[in-house]
Each structure stands twice: as structure tokens, then as C-alpha cells.
Design a protein around this motif. Sequence first.
Motif, PDB file in Angstrom:
ATOM      1  N   ASP A   1       0.834  -1.213   0.000  1.00 32.78           N
ATOM      2  CA  ASP A   1       0.000   0.000   0.000  1.00 32.78           C
ATOM      3  C   ASP A   1       0.866   1.260   0.000  1.00 32.78           C
ATOM      4  OD1 ASP A   1      -2.244  -1.526  -0.065  1.00 32.78           O
ATOM      5  OD2 ASP A   1      -2.714  -1.330   2.075  1.00 32.78           O
ATOM      6  N   ASP A   2       1.925   1.254   0.823  1.00 31.59           N
ATOM      7  CA  ASP A   2       2.819   2.432   0.864  1.00 31.59           C
ATOM      8  C   ASP A   2       3.418   2.701  -0.509  1.00 31.59           C
ATOM      9  OD1 ASP A   2       2.479   3.026   3.499  1.00 31.59           O
ATOM     10  OD2 ASP A   2       4.266   1.950   4.195  1.00 31.59           O
ATOM     11  N   ILE A   3       3.825   1.636  -1.177  1.00 29.79           N
ATOM     12  CA  ILE A   3       4.454   1.810  -2.495  1.00 29.79           C
ATOM     13  C   ILE A   3       3.421   2.292  -3.505  1.00 29.79           C
ATOM     14  CG2 ILE A   3       5.535   0.521  -4.407  1.00 29.79           C
ATOM     15  CD1 ILE A   3       7.119  -0.999  -2.246  1.00 29.79           C
ATOM     16  N   SER A   4       2.255   1.667  -3.483  1.00 36.46           N
ATOM     17  CA  SER A   4       1.205   2.051  -4.427  1.00 36.46           C
ATOM     18  C   SER A   4       0.785   3.515  -4.238  1.00 36.46           C
ATOM     19  CB  SER A   4      -0.005   1.130  -4.242  1.00 36.46           C
ATOM     20  OG  SER A   4      -1.011   1.479  -5.140  1.00 36.46           O
TER      21      SER A   4
ATOM     22  N   SER B   1       2.616   6.010  -2.999  1.00 34.57           N
ATOM     23  CA  SER B   1       3.697   7.000  -3.006  1.00 34.57           C
ATOM     24  C   SER B   1       3.734   7.710  -4.356  1.00 34.57           C
ATOM     25  CB  SER B   1       5.032   6.325  -2.719  1.00 34.57           C
ATOM     26  OG  SER B   1       5.336   5.492  -3.804  1.00 34.57           O
ATOM     27  N   ASP B   2       4.366   8.891  -4.365  1.00 33.68           N
ATOM     28  CA  ASP B   2       4.522   9.645  -5.613  1.00 33.68           C
ATOM     29  C   ASP B   2       5.797   9.232  -6.348  1.00 33.68           C
ATOM     30  OD1 ASP B   2       2.287  11.638  -5.186  1.00 33.68           O
ATOM     31  OD2 ASP B   2       3.468  11.977  -3.373  1.00 33.68           O
ATOM     32  N   VAL B   3       6.804   8.878  -5.560  1.00 33.39           N
ATOM     33  CA  VAL B   3       8.133   8.596  -6.116  1.00 33.39           C
ATOM     34  C   VAL B   3       8.690   7.337  -5.461  1.00 33.39           C
ATOM     35  CG1 VAL B   3      10.526   9.462  -6.216  1.00 33.39           C
ATOM     36  CG2 VAL B   3       8.624  11.053  -6.510  1.00 33.39           C
ATOM     37  N   LEU B   4       9.329   6.499  -6.276  1.00 30.79           N
ATOM     38  CA  LEU B   4      10.034   5.322  -5.750  1.00 30.79           C
ATOM     39  C   LEU B   4      11.518   5.455  -6.069  1.00 30.79           C
ATOM     40  CD1 LEU B   4       7.686   2.458  -7.060  1.00 30.79           C
ATOM     41  CD2 LEU B   4       7.654   3.555  -4.817  1.00 30.79           C
ATOM     42  N   ILE B   5      12.343   5.064  -5.099  1.00 28.42           N
ATOM     43  CA  ILE B   5      13.795   5.051  -5.322  1.00 28.42           C
ATOM     44  C   ILE B   5      14.290   3.652  -4.970  1.00 28.42           C
ATOM     45  CG2 ILE B   5      16.027   6.018  -4.662  1.00 28.42           C
ATOM     46  CD1 ILE B   5      14.539   8.601  -3.862  1.00 28.42           C
ATOM     47  N   PHE B   6      14.842   2.957  -5.946  1.00 29.21           N
ATOM     48  CA  PHE B   6      15.378   1.618  -5.725  1.00 29.21           C
ATOM     49  C   PHE B   6      16.901   1.695  -5.715  1.00 29.21           C
ATOM     50  CE2 PHE B   6      11.301   0.523  -7.974  1.00 29.21           C
ATOM     51  CZ  PHE B   6      10.684  -0.046  -6.866  1.00 29.21           C
ATOM     52  N   ALA B   7      17.517   1.101  -4.686  1.00 27.40           N
ATOM     53  CA  ALA B   7      18.980   1.167  -4.565  1.00 27.40           C
ATOM     54  C   ALA B   7      19.593  -0.219  -4.602  1.00 27.40           C
ATOM     55  CB  ALA B   7      19.352   1.863  -3.259  1.00 27.40           C
ATOM     56  N   SER B   8      20.730  -0.289  -5.299  1.00 28.04           N
ATOM     57  CA  SER B   8      21.389  -1.585  -5.438  1.00 28.04           C
ATOM     58  C   SER B   8      22.880  -1.419  -5.651  1.00 28.04           C
ATOM     59  CB  SER B   8      20.802  -2.310  -6.658  1.00 28.04           C
ATOM     60  OG  SER B   8      21.414  -3.562  -6.825  1.00 28.04           O
ATOM     61  N   PRO B   9      23.695  -2.226  -4.950  1.00 25.92           N
ATOM     62  CA  PRO B   9      25.067  -2.353  -5.425  1.00 25.92           C
ATOM     63  C   PRO B   9      24.996  -3.057  -6.783  1.00 25.92           C
ATOM     64  CG  PRO B   9      24.642  -3.907  -3.628  1.00 25.92           C
ATOM     65  CD  PRO B   9      23.413  -3.071  -3.790  1.00 25.92           C
ATOM     66  N   ILE B  10      25.931  -2.769  -7.662  1.00 29.32           N
ATOM     67  CA  ILE B  10      25.903  -3.429  -8.967  1.00 29.32           C
ATOM     68  C   ILE B  10      26.502  -4.824  -8.822  1.00 29.32           C
ATOM     69  CG2 ILE B  10      26.964  -3.358 -11.279  1.00 29.32           C
ATOM     70  CD1 ILE B  10      26.363  -0.330 -11.243  1.00 29.32           C
ATOM     71  N   TYR B  11      25.724  -5.812  -9.185  1.00 32.54           N
ATOM     72  CA  TYR B  11      26.180  -7.209  -9.172  1.00 32.54           C
ATOM     73  C   TYR B  11      26.127  -7.720 -10.611  1.00 32.54           C
ATOM     74  CZ  TYR B  11      25.853  -7.842  -4.013  1.00 32.54           C
ATOM     75  OH  TYR B  11      26.029  -7.776  -2.645  1.00 32.54           O
ATOM     76  N   TYR B  12      27.260  -8.132 -11.106  1.00 30.42           N
ATOM     77  CA  TYR B  12      27.349  -8.607 -12.499  1.00 30.42           C
ATOM     78  C   TYR B  12      26.656  -7.658 -13.469  1.00 30.42           C
ATOM     79  CZ  TYR B  12      29.618 -12.582 -10.546  1.00 30.42           C
ATOM     80  OH  TYR B  12      30.516 -13.358  -9.867  1.00 30.42           O
ATOM     81  N   TYR B  13      26.986  -6.377 -13.289  1.00 32.26           N
ATOM     82  CA  TYR B  13      26.500  -5.309 -14.171  1.00 32.26           C
ATOM     83  C   TYR B  13      24.979  -5.248 -14.261  1.00 32.26           C
ATOM     84  CZ  TYR B  13      31.294  -4.490 -14.617  1.00 32.26           C
ATOM     85  OH  TYR B  13      32.594  -4.213 -14.257  1.00 32.26           O
ATOM     86  N   SER B  14      24.340  -5.653 -13.167  1.00 31.03           N
ATOM     87  CA  SER B  14      22.894  -5.490 -13.069  1.00 31.03           C
ATOM     88  C   SER B  14      22.547  -5.219 -11.604  1.00 31.03           C
ATOM     89  CB  SER B  14      22.188  -6.734 -13.612  1.00 31.03           C
ATOM     90  OG  SER B  14      20.792  -6.488 -13.720  1.00 31.03           O
ATOM     91  N   ILE B  15      21.259  -5.289 -11.281  1.00 30.59           N
ATOM     92  CA  ILE B  15      20.837  -5.087  -9.892  1.00 30.59           C
ATOM     93  C   ILE B  15      21.031  -6.383  -9.100  1.00 30.59           C
ATOM     94  CG2 ILE B  15      19.225  -3.225 -10.419  1.00 30.59           C
ATOM     95  CD1 ILE B  15      16.939  -5.298 -10.340  1.00 30.59           C
ATOM     96  N   THR B  16      20.950  -6.290  -7.795  1.00 35.72           N
ATOM     97  CA  THR B  16      21.081  -7.481  -6.940  1.00 35.72           C
ATOM     98  C   THR B  16      19.882  -8.417  -7.130  1.00 35.72           C
ATOM     99  OG1 THR B  16      19.910  -6.326  -5.173  1.00 35.72           O
ATOM    100  CG2 THR B  16      22.324  -6.324  -5.053  1.00 35.72           C
TER     101      THR B  16
END
Length: 178
Positions: free
Chosen positions: A71-74, A76-91
Motif C-alpha cells: 500500500d505504501d508503495i502504491s 507514493s509519488d516517487v520510488l527510489i530503488f537502490a542496489s550495489p551493482i552485481y554482475y553489471y545489473s541489480i542485486t
Amino acid sequence: MKNVVIVSSSLHAISSSKLICEKIKEGLEDNGNQVKFVDLKDVDLKFCIGCLACQKTGKCVINDDVKNYLDDISNSDVLIFASPIYYYSITGQLKTFLDRLNPLYIRENKFKKIYLVATCADTDENAINGSVEAIQGFVNCFDGVEFGGYFLGTGIEQATDLDGTNYLENAYLFGKNI
Ligand SMILES: Cc1cc2nc3c(=O)[nH]c(=O)nc-3n(C[C@H](O)[C@H](O)[C@H](O)COP(=O)(O)O)c2cc1C
């Protein structure tokens, strides 16, 4: 005032991408925005089993922590996803979380912009391309939603590598400009 959800996916006890997210959060809050921070390190998160029941019911059949965030995600106005780069993609953990957001596919969601935060050991800015593509794939599945941009820390293998850089200051400004 915007409602923002930040999802950090590193499992490092002290994580460079999470520290950057915390500064972005500070910048957002100093501008009067409301921010919820989800740290996947503390979330009971199971793989999507692909049953597609959620596309009829808007709910997931798996009973873990993900239901607490939908519900919080739905809403919200803005989403920010964070990831260290693993094999040149997201985790894998961030991809798993995105897969588990499939109940939102049939909902009327408020979010219009999605940002990516990443860190990597590589010093080449192009190291982010695969992760942008991964997030763009999610963005493209939601009508009217745009990829807002990314914040990348290069040459960062661990959190202490942020010392002596201006990444944290810049992250604060990045948050202020969202
Ligand atoms: C499994 C694994 C794969 C990785 N793959 C890459 C990679 O493809 N390119 C790169 O530059 N760094 C790679 N790294 C390094 C991480 O991106 C880097 O350590 C990152 O800054 C850690 O961020 P965190 O402190 O937020 O976890 C990899 C690290 C791990 C553990």
C-alpha cells in the motif's frame, strides 16, 4: 510535498548504497517530503512463484513481509530503488522484490517517477547501464510512469571507499532536487 519510498537492497552491515540513500532521504525531508525507508536486509522476502493469482486478486499468495509495503508503495509519488551493482545489473534481492510487486500491476498506483541508486567497484560510469535497463523494464510495465534518473557511485567496493569523495554531499543535493 511528495510521498517517497526508498528501497535499499544491499546486505552489507554498513552499505555504501544505503549510506547514499540515507543522504538522499535527508535532502528529501529537508524539502518537506515524507520518506519511508525499506531495508531489504531486514525484510522476510521470498521468491515470486509465478502463479499470477495477484493479477486477479491484487494480493500475493505468499505470506511474508512484502504485504506490509504494497500500500505504501502504491500510494507514493516517487520510488527510489537502490542496489550495489552485481554482475553489471541489480542485486538478486532487489529483482526478487520487484517481482513481488506484481500485485500492483492491476492497481491504480500513484507513483509517476522511479529513480535508481547504485554503487560499484568499476570506475566506468557505463557500469550502470544494465541496472538502468533492469529498472526500466519495471517502469515500462506501469502506464504513465517514467524513469527519473540515477545516482551512481563508482570506484566503491565498500562503504569506507566513500571517504574522501563528495558522493554523500551530492546525494543530499540529489534528494533535494527530486
Ligand atoms: C556478487 C557480486 C557481484 C559484483 N559485481 C560487480 C560488477 O559487475 N561490477 C562492479 O563494478 N562491481 C561489482 N561488485 C562490487 C559491488 O558493486 C560493490 O562492492 C558495491 O559498492 C557494494 O555496495 P554496498 O556497500 O551498498 O553493498 C560485485 C560485488 C558482489 C558481491
